[in-house]
Design a protein around this motif. Structure first.
Motif, PDB file in Angstrom:
ATOM      1  N   GLU A  19      19.914  32.419  80.416  1.00 36.64           N
ATOM      2  CA  GLU A  19      19.121  33.209  79.474  1.00 36.64           C
ATOM      3  C   GLU A  19      19.962  34.208  78.682  1.00 36.64           C
ATOM      4  OE1 GLU A  19      18.486  35.378  83.514  1.00 36.64           O
ATOM      5  OE2 GLU A  19      18.965  33.378  82.777  1.00 36.64           O
ATOM      6  N   LEU A  20      21.209  34.415  79.118  1.00 33.79           N
ATOM      7  CA  LEU A  20      22.102  35.309  78.398  1.00 33.79           C
ATOM      8  C   LEU A  20      23.140  34.528  77.603  1.00 33.79           C
ATOM      9  CD1 LEU A  20      22.785  38.227  80.924  1.00 33.79           C
ATOM     10  CD2 LEU A  20      20.877  37.877  79.359  1.00 33.79           C
ATOM     11  N   SER A  21      22.761  33.379  77.109  1.00 31.40           N
ATOM     12  CA  SER A  21      23.685  32.548  76.333  1.00 31.40           C
ATOM     13  C   SER A  21      23.150  32.344  74.925  1.00 31.40           C
ATOM     14  CB  SER A  21      23.898  31.187  77.004  1.00 31.40           C
ATOM     15  OG  SER A  21      24.606  31.328  78.213  1.00 31.40           O
ATOM     16  N   ASP A  22      24.059  32.403  73.963  1.00 33.54           N
ATOM     17  CA  ASP A  22      23.748  32.138  72.567  1.00 33.54           C
ATOM     18  C   ASP A  22      24.102  30.682  72.278  1.00 33.54           C
ATOM     19  OD1 ASP A  22      22.908  32.672  70.050  1.00 33.54           O
ATOM     20  OD2 ASP A  22      24.611  33.898  69.457  1.00 33.54           O
ATOM     21  N   ASP A  23      23.225  29.973  71.601  1.00 34.09           N
ATOM     22  CA  ASP A  23      23.438  28.553  71.357  1.00 34.09           C
ATOM     23  C   ASP A  23      24.328  28.352  70.132  1.00 34.09           C
ATOM     24  OD1 ASP A  23      23.295  25.825  71.569  1.00 34.09           O
ATOM     25  OD2 ASP A  23      21.365  25.669  70.533  1.00 34.09           O
ATOM     26  N   VAL A  24      25.602  28.672  70.295  1.00 33.36           N
ATOM     27  CA  VAL A  24      26.562  28.497  69.207  1.00 33.36           C
ATOM     28  C   VAL A  24      27.672  27.570  69.687  1.00 33.36           C
ATOM     29  CG1 VAL A  24      26.088  30.749  68.201  1.00 33.36           C
ATOM     30  CG2 VAL A  24      27.962  30.515  69.831  1.00 33.36           C
ATOM     31  N   SER A  25      28.290  26.910  68.756  1.00 29.29           N
ATOM     32  CA  SER A  25      29.382  25.995  69.073  1.00 29.29           C
ATOM     33  C   SER A  25      30.647  26.767  69.399  1.00 29.29           C
ATOM     34  CB  SER A  25      29.647  25.080  67.877  1.00 29.29           C
ATOM     35  OG  SER A  25      30.134  25.850  66.777  1.00 29.29           O
ATOM     36  N   LEU A  26      31.618  26.067  69.959  1.00 32.04           N
ATOM     37  CA  LEU A  26      32.931  26.660  70.189  1.00 32.04           C
ATOM     38  C   LEU A  26      33.529  27.144  68.876  1.00 32.04           C
ATOM     39  CD1 LEU A  26      35.542  27.276  71.729  1.00 32.04           C
ATOM     40  CD2 LEU A  26      36.139  24.851  71.516  1.00 32.04           C
ATOM     41  N   GLU A  27      33.424  26.323  67.855  1.00 34.60           N
ATOM     42  CA  GLU A  27      34.018  26.686  66.572  1.00 34.60           C
ATOM     43  C   GLU A  27      33.389  27.956  66.009  1.00 34.60           C
ATOM     44  OE1 GLU A  27      34.798  22.412  67.292  1.00 34.60           O
ATOM     45  OE2 GLU A  27      33.042  23.710  67.508  1.00 34.60           O
ATOM     46  N   GLU A  28      32.069  28.104  66.148  1.00 31.60           N
ATOM     47  CA  GLU A  28      31.399  29.313  65.641  1.00 31.60           C
ATOM     48  C   GLU A  28      31.757  30.533  66.487  1.00 31.60           C
ATOM     49  OE1 GLU A  28      28.975  31.872  63.371  1.00 31.60           O
ATOM     50  OE2 GLU A  28      30.010  29.987  62.952  1.00 31.60           O
ATOM     51  N   CYS A  29      31.860  30.358  67.796  1.00 28.94           N
ATOM     52  CA  CYS A  29      32.296  31.439  68.678  1.00 28.94           C
ATOM     53  C   CYS A  29      33.676  31.947  68.256  1.00 28.94           C
ATOM     54  CB  CYS A  29      32.312  30.943  70.118  1.00 28.94           C
ATOM     55  SG  CYS A  29      33.091  32.049  71.304  1.00 28.94           S
ATOM     56  N   LEU A  30      34.605  31.025  68.040  1.00 29.19           N
ATOM     57  CA  LEU A  30      35.956  31.409  67.628  1.00 29.19           C
ATOM     58  C   LEU A  30      35.942  32.053  66.249  1.00 29.19           C
ATOM     59  CD1 LEU A  30      37.961  28.266  68.811  1.00 29.19           C
ATOM     60  CD2 LEU A  30      37.803  30.486  69.949  1.00 29.19           C
ATOM     61  N   ARG A  31      35.130  31.526  65.350  1.00 28.50           N
ATOM     62  CA  ARG A  31      35.069  32.085  63.989  1.00 28.50           C
ATOM     63  C   ARG A  31      34.577  33.527  64.012  1.00 28.50           C
ATOM     64  NH1 ARG A  31      32.098  33.719  60.165  1.00 28.50           N
ATOM     65  NH2 ARG A  31      30.172  33.466  61.377  1.00 28.50           N
ATOM     66  N   GLN A  32      33.524  33.786  64.801  1.00 29.39           N
ATOM     67  CA  GLN A  32      32.976  35.138  64.864  1.00 29.39           C
ATOM     68  C   GLN A  32      33.991  36.110  65.457  1.00 29.39           C
ATOM     69  OE1 GLN A  32      29.064  35.496  66.595  1.00 29.39           O
ATOM     70  NE2 GLN A  32      28.269  33.698  65.517  1.00 29.39           N
ATOM     71  N   SER A  33      34.614  35.699  66.563  1.00 32.31           N
ATOM     72  CA  SER A  33      35.589  36.573  67.211  1.00 32.31           C
ATOM     73  C   SER A  33      36.766  36.874  66.282  1.00 32.31           C
ATOM     74  CB  SER A  33      36.076  35.931  68.506  1.00 32.31           C
ATOM     75  OG  SER A  33      37.090  36.694  69.107  1.00 32.31           O
ATOM     76  N   ARG A  34      37.259  35.830  65.604  1.00 34.34           N
ATOM     77  CA  ARG A  34      38.413  36.027  64.704  1.00 34.34           C
ATOM     78  C   ARG A  34      38.032  36.894  63.518  1.00 34.34           C
ATOM     79  NH1 ARG A  34      42.500  37.534  63.321  1.00 34.34           N
ATOM     80  NH2 ARG A  34      44.399  36.405  62.721  1.00 34.34           N
ATOM     81  N   SER A  35      36.816  36.733  63.005  1.00 32.38           N
ATOM     82  CA  SER A  35      36.398  37.546  61.867  1.00 32.38           C
ATOM     83  C   SER A  35      36.294  39.021  62.230  1.00 32.38           C
ATOM     84  CB  SER A  35      35.046  37.045  61.325  1.00 32.38           C
ATOM     85  OG  SER A  35      33.976  37.384  62.198  1.00 32.38           O
ATOM     86  N   ALA A  36      36.065  39.301  63.511  1.00 27.96           N
ATOM     87  CA  ALA A  36      36.019  40.687  63.972  1.00 27.96           C
ATOM     88  C   ALA A  36      37.416  41.271  64.163  1.00 27.96           C
ATOM     89  CB  ALA A  36      35.240  40.777  65.280  1.00 27.96           C
ATOM     90  N   GLY A  37      38.444  40.406  64.158  1.00 27.63           N
ATOM     91  CA  GLY A  37      39.817  40.883  64.261  1.00 27.63           C
ATOM     92  C   GLY A  37      40.574  40.434  65.491  1.00 27.63           C
ATOM     93  N   PHE A  38      39.908  39.731  66.408  1.00 29.09           N
ATOM     94  CA  PHE A  38      40.567  39.305  67.639  1.00 29.09           C
ATOM     95  C   PHE A  38      41.407  38.051  67.392  1.00 29.09           C
ATOM     96  CE2 PHE A  38      36.978  41.827  69.039  1.00 29.09           C
ATOM     97  CZ  PHE A  38      37.547  42.622  70.027  1.00 29.09           C
ATOM     98  N   THR A  39      42.583  38.018  67.988  1.00 25.89           N
ATOM     99  CA  THR A  39      43.500  36.900  67.768  1.00 25.89           C
ATOM    100  C   THR A  39      43.557  35.936  68.948  1.00 25.89           C
ATOM    101  OG1 THR A  39      45.365  38.206  68.592  1.00 25.89           O
ATOM    102  CG2 THR A  39      44.952  38.256  66.217  1.00 25.89           C
ATOM    103  N   GLY A  40      42.881  36.262  70.041  1.00 30.46           N
ATOM    104  CA  GLY A  40      42.894  35.401  71.215  1.00 30.46           C
ATOM    105  C   GLY A  40      41.506  35.208  71.790  1.00 30.46           C
TER     106      GLY A  40
END
Length: 304
Positions: A19-40
């Motif tokens: 119930e604490l999971s967002d239904d997003v793909s791996l690619e979208e997860c990585l895109r969101q994290s990278r857009s926030a500034g994280f490199t890993g």
């Protein structure tokens, strides 16, 4: 002083609480994290297990794999069975140039069992802790010989949870098993994060910058509520949104010469705390405290 900032995908997909999971793909997860500034990004359940599949995804997202959890069972099981299970992970992590594998002890742990209250966590006697620490050291030495260092994760509801248990483990183990310092888990367990850094800095090779909401933690009935109950109630969050002073924590790590990954690991309800927004909050706070502590934060993602 150089630092790298990463995230854990647990903000998007929670392995223990669907119930604490967002239904997003791996690619979208990585895109969101990278857009926030994280490199890993640390590895999660939606990552492919073959390097020839994973590397193009990482390259496209401009992100590097900065770690990942291994469920160890050395408190109960032998070295051979754990070596067999971790061997494919070692080869994968070497192929994608990850810095380490996170060793999390799940033997006897109640961290994934919502029916077990926090007060029923397993404990080890002195002789058991000595034997366990020696076994984990031998395992860490073997993994390093295979080309991939471990990082030992002290964890709520596991056999090494409290500051006293961490001190005992570190006293009886050796440099062959480096330490992952997790600020949130230690604070949840009632430990002093700054004191732990001072005592164990020489073995810290990975850091989780997990924040906590102390009002949630202090309101728990530990005789009735579980670790997963605490997570669902919002015990964890990102730096800048909780109770911990990451300015002091990061400064102490800098004072002790730590360089490397600082990974945001903040499992919480993505509907109440959207992962992209929380990633932005965490990155902004980390950049503030990193700059104040004198770190140069690396901005390169996937290796050139």
């Amino acid at each position: 002083m150089k630092a790298k900032l990463g995230m854990s995908p647990i903000a998007w997909w929670n392995d223990d609480l669907a119930e604490l999971s967002d239904d997003v793909s791996l690619e979208e997860c990585l895109r969101q994290s990278r857009s926030a500034g994280f490199t890993g990004m640390e590895m999660g359940r939606r990552f492919p297990k073959a390097p020839e599949v994973m590397l193009p995804i990482l390259r496209q997202a401009d992100v590097t794999l900065c770690g990942g959890w291994f469920s160890g069972t050395l408190v109960d099981e032998d070295l051979a069975s754990n070596k067999d299970r971790i061997a494919p992970m070692i080869e994968l992590f070497k192929a994608v140039d990850a810095p380490c594998i996170v060793y999390g002890e799940v033997g006897r742990s109640i961290q994934g069992d919502r029916s077990k209250p926090l007060s029923s966590k397993p404990t080890l006697g002195d002789e058991e802790m000595q034997a366990y620490a020696r076994k984990v050291t031998a395992f860490g030495e073997w993994c390093a010989e295979q080309g991939m260092p471990l990082s030992y994760h002290h964890h709520m509801a596991a056999v090494v949870e409290t500051e006293a248990e961490l001190d005992a483990f570190m006293r009886h183990s050796g440099p062959g098993i480096p330490l992952l310092l997790d600020a949130g888990h230690l604070a949840f367990a009632g430990g002093d994060v700054l004191r732990a850094i001072d005592k164990h800095h020489a073995r810290i090779n990975h850091v989780h910058v997990k924040d906590v909401r102390m009002d949630v933690i202090n309101g728990l009935d530990r005789t009735r509520q579980s670790f997963l109950d605490a997570v669902a109630l919002g015990a964890f969050t990102v730096p800048g949104d909780g109770s911990l002073d990451f300015g002091a924590i990061v400064q102490r790590l800098a004072d002790q010469g730590y360089q490397g990954w600082f990974v945001v690991e903040a499992e919480q309800d993505p509907r109440k705390n959207p992962p992209l927004r929380m990633a932005q909050v965490g990155h902004q706070e980390l950049m503030r405290v990193m700059n104040a502590a004198g770190y140069t934060v690396e901005t390169q993602g996937f290796p050139g």
